[in-house]
Design a protein around this motif. Structure first.
Motif, PDB file in Angstrom:
ATOM      1  N   ASN A  40       0.854  -1.182   0.000  1.00  0.00           N
ATOM      2  CA  ASN A  40       0.000   0.000   0.000  1.00  0.00           C
ATOM      3  C   ASN A  40       0.895   1.238   0.000  1.00  0.00           C
ATOM      4  O   ASN A  40       2.101   1.145   0.231  1.00  0.00           O
ATOM      5  N   GLU A 112      -1.533   0.820  -6.206  1.00  0.00           N
ATOM      6  CA  GLU A 112      -2.449   1.954  -6.321  1.00  0.00           C
ATOM      7  C   GLU A 112      -1.920   3.031  -7.269  1.00  0.00           C
ATOM      8  O   GLU A 112      -2.683   3.840  -7.788  1.00  0.00           O
ATOM      9  N   SER A 116      -2.240   7.320  -1.025  1.00  0.00           N
ATOM     10  CA  SER A 116      -3.590   7.484  -0.495  1.00  0.00           C
ATOM     11  C   SER A 116      -3.590   8.649   0.493  1.00  0.00           C
ATOM     12  O   SER A 116      -2.856   8.638   1.470  1.00  0.00           O
ATOM     13  N   LEU A 121      -7.070   1.959   1.496  1.00  0.00           N
ATOM     14  CA  LEU A 121      -6.653   1.377   0.229  1.00  0.00           C
ATOM     15  C   LEU A 121      -7.487   1.907  -0.926  1.00  0.00           C
ATOM     16  O   LEU A 121      -8.705   2.000  -0.838  1.00  0.00           O
ATOM     17  N   ALA A 143       2.237  -4.522   3.812  1.00  0.00           N
ATOM     18  CA  ALA A 143       1.391  -3.466   4.365  1.00  0.00           C
ATOM     19  C   ALA A 143       2.200  -2.563   5.274  1.00  0.00           C
ATOM     20  O   ALA A 143       2.933  -3.047   6.143  1.00  0.00           O
ATOM     21  N   MET A 182      -4.277  -6.712  -4.252  1.00  0.00           N
ATOM     22  CA  MET A 182      -4.765  -5.710  -3.305  1.00  0.00           C
ATOM     23  C   MET A 182      -5.599  -6.341  -2.197  1.00  0.00           C
ATOM     24  O   MET A 182      -5.589  -5.879  -1.053  1.00  0.00           O
ATOM     25  N   GLY A 186      -4.935  -5.891   1.724  1.00  0.00           N
ATOM     26  CA  GLY A 186      -6.017  -5.506   2.622  1.00  0.00           C
ATOM     27  C   GLY A 186      -6.154  -6.454   3.793  1.00  0.00           C
ATOM     28  O   GLY A 186      -6.430  -6.036   4.926  1.00  0.00           O
TER      29      GLY A 186
END
Length: 201
Positions: A40, A112, A116, A121, A143, A182, A186
């Motif tokens: 991420n 991504e 962010s 996410l 992560a 993804m 997550g």
């Protein structure tokens, strides 16, 4: 000592105490063969943090504008960065990424494609799926959890390598493969429990 190793040593001495970095699952990163670490993206500091916590040297894409100055271009290449033209399909960057994997090295990606702003996410771009499907690399979800604030704990979790053979055999499209990656990122975030996390620096 290479510039990459020197930079990793210096940044480790700064970042580990500053952000009280905790690393979980470092043993999940294969020691040999091509690897794609997919994480991420919550800060501009994510690439160096993954770089210092990963047991392997990592190659990252960086926006092409940074390579326009000769000195900066040489520096970025010395620390294993290569240019990508954002907002378009950059075939040269795709070829270079695949070559890195064919050479048995490690490629770092942020599915991504951008940071962010909320920390949640976002939807992935197809790039991570492209590299996962077009190579035989082990896909390691990663992560980064926590604020980048001095004195606050920042946790980096490396998950178990994903089995992408079913997607490769079924000729899954790149976007769906990126979605699957993804989902695993997550899960790492959702399942993280700081009270039971072990420290692995």
């Amino acid at each position: 000592m290479s510039l990459y190793t020197a930079a990793k040593t210096i940044l480790s001495a700064i970042f580990y105490p500053l952000y009280r970095i905790r690393v979980i699952g470092k043993e999940n990163v294969p020691k040999h063969g091509p690897v794609i670490i997919c994480s991420n993206h919550i800060s501009n500091f994510d690439p160096p943090v993954i770089g210092i916590t990963s047991p392997r040297d990592i190659y990252f894409m960086a926006k092409g504008e940074l390579f326009e100055r000769v000195f900066l271009r040489k520096l970025l290449r010395a620390i294993h960065a290569f240019p990508v033209k954002r907002g378009m399909k950059d075939r040269n960057a795709l070829r270079q990424g695949l070559q890195i994997l064919e050479d048995g090295k490690t490629l770092g990606l942020f599915p991504e494609g951008t940071r962010s702003k909320t920390g949640t996410l976002g939807k992935p771009m197809a790039g991570a799926g492209f590299f996962a499907l077009r190579s035989n690399a082990a896909i390691v979800p990663c992560a980064i959890i926590g604020p980048y604030k001095p004195g606050k704990k920042l946790t980096v979790i490396y998950g178990e390598p994903m089995d992408m053979e079913a997607h490769r055999s079924a000729k899954t499209n790149a976007k769906d493969a990126a979605d699957a990656i993804m989902v695993e990122i997550g899960k790492l975030i959702e399942n993280y429990n700081p009270q039971h996390a072990s420290l692995d620096k």
